[in-house]
Design a protein around this motif. Structure first.
Motif, short mmCIF file in Angstrom:
data_model
loop_
_atom_site.label_atom_id
_atom_site.label_comp_id
_atom_site.label_asym_id
_atom_site.label_seq_id
_atom_site.Cartn_x
_atom_site.Cartn_y
_atom_site.Cartn_z
N LEU A 17 1.07 -1.23 0.20
CA LEU A 17 0.08 0.01 -0.02
C LEU A 17 0.83 1.23 0.14
N LYS A 18 1.96 1.30 0.67
CA LYS A 18 2.87 2.43 0.72
C LYS A 18 3.56 2.69 -0.69
N ILE A 19 3.92 1.57 -1.36
CA ILE A 19 4.49 1.75 -2.50
C ILE A 19 3.93 2.15 -3.58
N VAL A 20 2.59 1.67 -3.78
CA VAL A 20 1.64 2.26 -4.74
C VAL A 20 1.42 3.88 -4.63
N ARG A 21 1.04 4.09 -3.16
CA ARG A 21 0.81 5.57 -3.02
C ARG A 21 2.02 6.65 -3.12
N MET A 22 3.34 5.93 -3.05
CA MET A 22 4.48 6.50 -3.09
C MET A 22 4.70 7.13 -4.53
N ASN A 23 4.45 5.88 -5.48
CA ASN A 23 4.67 6.10 -6.61
C ASN A 23 3.70 6.81 -7.59
N THR A 24 2.33 6.76 -7.20
CA THR A 24 1.46 7.58 -7.98
C THR A 24 1.22 9.03 -7.40
N GLY A 25 1.70 9.21 -6.12
CA GLY A 25 1.26 10.46 -5.41
C GLY A 25 0.02 10.38 -5.15
N ARG A 26 -0.78 9.60 -5.27
CA ARG A 26 -2.13 9.46 -4.91
C ARG A 26 -2.55 8.73 -3.66
N SER A 27 -3.80 8.83 -2.89
CA SER A 27 -3.87 8.15 -1.63
C SER A 27 -4.94 7.08 -1.72
N THR A 28 -5.91 7.20 -2.75
CA THR A 28 -6.89 6.26 -2.40
C THR A 28 -6.55 5.04 -3.24
N VAL A 29 -7.18 3.94 -2.57
CA VAL A 29 -6.78 2.39 -3.00
C VAL A 29 -8.12 1.79 -3.05
N VAL A 30 -8.46 1.32 -3.95
CA VAL A 30 -9.81 0.30 -4.08
C VAL A 30 -9.34 -0.89 -3.69
N SER A 31 -10.41 -1.49 -2.73
CA SER A 31 -10.38 -2.70 -2.43
C SER A 31 -11.84 -3.20 -2.76
N PHE A 32 -12.28 -4.63 -2.58
CA PHE A 32 -13.34 -5.23 -3.10
C PHE A 32 -14.35 -5.98 -1.91
N GLY A 72 -8.57 6.67 3.06
CA GLY A 72 -7.89 6.38 1.90
C GLY A 72 -8.21 5.01 1.17
N VAL A 73 -9.46 4.56 1.49
CA VAL A 73 -9.96 2.93 0.74
C VAL A 73 -11.47 3.50 0.28
N GLN A 74 -11.60 3.02 -1.06
CA GLN A 74 -12.98 2.88 -1.57
C GLN A 74 -13.41 1.50 -1.84
N PHE A 75 -14.40 0.92 -1.64
CA PHE A 75 -14.70 -0.52 -1.95
C PHE A 75 -15.71 -0.26 -3.30
N MET A 76 -15.51 -1.60 -4.28
CA MET A 76 -16.09 -1.93 -5.13
C MET A 76 -16.48 -3.18 -5.07
N PRO A 77 -17.64 -3.75 -5.74
CA PRO A 77 -18.16 -5.06 -5.80
C PRO A 77 -17.37 -5.91 -6.74
N PHE A 78 -16.98 -6.89 -5.85
CA PHE A 78 -16.14 -8.36 -6.43
C PHE A 78 -17.06 -8.83 -7.65
N ASP A 79 -16.43 -9.55 -8.32
CA ASP A 79 -16.71 -10.26 -9.55
C ASP A 79 -17.83 -11.43 -8.95
N GLY A 80 -19.23 -11.33 -9.48
CA GLY A 80 -20.46 -11.98 -8.90
C GLY A 80 -20.90 -11.41 -7.83
N TYR A 81 -20.57 -10.34 -7.24
CA TYR A 81 -21.34 -9.82 -5.98
C TYR A 81 -22.67 -9.30 -6.37
N LEU A 82 -22.86 -9.11 -7.55
CA LEU A 82 -24.24 -8.37 -8.26
C LEU A 82 -24.84 -9.40 -9.35
N GLY A 83 -24.49 -10.76 -8.88
CA GLY A 83 -25.22 -11.66 -9.72
C GLY A 83 -24.43 -11.77 -11.10
N ASP A 84 -25.18 -11.86 -12.13
CA ASP A 84 -24.42 -11.63 -13.45
C ASP A 84 -23.89 -10.31 -14.01
#
Length: 421
Positions: free
Chosen positions: A117-132, A162-174
């Motif tokens: 998490l630290k290395i991706v934020r350091m390289n992009t200069g952005r803070s938000t990471v999307v998890s599922f 610093g985190v936003q959640f998105m639906p994983f594959d199949g979370y909303l059916g088809d």
């Protein structure tokens, strides 16, 4: 047993489900202090892919210790580390055309996630990471932030930004959940903004054995490329052969920017974790991310031996896939026996059955323990009975364990029907 209740913290967990004192273990068989044997379908929660006390690893470790080899070396150069790196490069990275730097972190999976998490934020200069949804990545502060289950967040005692959640594959059916993800990226009023990265498991272990499809993972890689987000694959539980290949994403043909590994990496149950990162992302200054125990030389020894014994060719991978097919077939048969009451989930030797609720799944695993089978549950409601046996389990023991599981499921489901009537 009194010493544990008297002096050990209430945070203890697995011992509550398996209330005996274990004394010895060999491959997929555990023995308690009364001489009772149990078939292990838990496998150290994915830490013992090569079984308990693997003799090939034990021999190498004893030889190393008796030669007064370095035990603790911080991140200094040692023969054990150099040998591991050479073997990992030769047997894992180069055959898969993977050009990554190897970063040794603290000894657990959550340490690797924190570094990622630290290395991706350091390289992009952005803070938000999307998890599922249903993702699990650890319980230290940063890792807990990208973990979906609120049970693991509540003890942090503060908001986890610093985190936003998105639906994983199949979370909303088809429905293709990546369509929603992309719409949120395009819409400046979605509240998502421009994330630095996404972190994802190809098979969600703790989350209930939810499996990402090849098409979805390829689509996620494409989305990351088009919107300049880095892709972190957390392969801590699903990696090291658990899926049938060394990495759980190999069949997808993708190249994550960052990969986290731990659990079965040492091969012997020794604490060991690392981060693989593309060379251009290796922008750390010396010592900028460190840890006293990032040089576990005993783990280097057994990890190297694991690679030599099991990953020099595809023989082991094929045996894992064969056993996975046995598990799949039996679970599908059990599912068919009980109509719509059970649902098969997972892939590789990381499969299970989803029950109607956590109470039913818990009763199944509790009964299984009384019959000599150690197996746990997973999922947001602990509703999935989860097989995570060592990959090296003998086929006859695997079949015996599946027979025990089938009998327990039959008895508990019959009990539920009786109650309902």
């Amino acid at each position: 047993m009194g010493i544990y209740k008297d002096i050990e913290s209430n945070v203890r967990g697995y011992c509550r489900s398996f209330p005996v004192t274990f004394k010895t273990a060999k491959n997929a068989l555990l023995t308690d202090d009364q001489g009772t044997e149990y078939i292990d379908f838990l496998g150290g929660a994915g830490t013992l892919n090569y079984g308990h006390n693997n003799p090939k690893f034990k021999e190498a470790l004893i030889e190393y210790i008796e030669s007064d080899g370095i035990t603790h070396g911080l991140d200094m150069h040692t023969e054990a580390k150099g040998a591991f790196l050479e073997t990992f490069r030769d047997l894992i990275l180069e055959p898969r055309d993977m050009n990554y730097k190897v970063q040794f972190t603290g000894p657990t999976g959550t340490n690797a996630v924190e570094a990622a998490l630290k290395i991706v934020r350091m390289n992009t200069g952005r803070s938000t990471v999307v998890s599922f949804t249903n993702g699990f990545h650890g319980v230290t502060q940063g890792a807990a932030a990208v973990t979906a289950n609120g049970y693991y967040k509540k003890s942090i005692g503060m908001e986890l930004p610093g985190v936003q959640f998105m639906p994983f594959d199949g979370y909303l059916g088809d429905f293709n959940t990546l369509s929603y993800f992309e719409k949120a990226l395009k819409d400046k009023s979605s509240g998502l903004g421009h994330p630095a990265a996404v972190i994802v498991e190809c098979i969600q272990g703790e989350g209930g054995l939810n499996v990402a499809s090849k098409e979805w993972m390829q689509g996620l890689q494409d989305l990351c490329n088009r919107y300049e987000m880095l892709l972190i694959v957390d392969d801590i539980q699903a990696g090291c052969g658990r899926s049938g290949t060394f990495f759980s994403f190999e069949e997808f043909g993708i190249q994550p920017d960052v990969i986290t590994l731990s659990k079965s990496l040492s091969g012997y149950g020794l604490p060991f974790a690392l981060v693989l990162l593309k060379e251009e992302l290796d922008t750390w200054s010396p010592g900028e991310h460190n840890g006293t125990f990032r040089g576990n030389n005993h783990a280097f020894v057994t990890a190297r031996r694991a690679l030599e014994c099991y990953w020099a060719d595809d023989t082991f991978s094929k045996t894992v896939q064969h056993k996975a097919s046995i598990i799949r077939r039996r679970l599908k048969e059990i599912q068919a026996e009980h109509g719509g009451q059970l649902k098969h989930k997972g892939r590789g030797i990381m499969q299970g059955l989803e029950c109607i609720n956590g109470e039913v799944a818990g009763k199944i695993t509790e009964l299984a323990f009384t019959r000599g089978l150690i197996i746990e549950t997973s999922g947001s409601d602990s509703q999935v009975v989860k097989i995570l046996t060592p990959l090296t389990i003998e086929e006859d023991q695997l079949l015996k364990g599946l027979e025990i599981l089938e009998s327990c499921i039959g008895d508990i489901m019959a009990e539920q029907i009786s109650k309902a009537s």
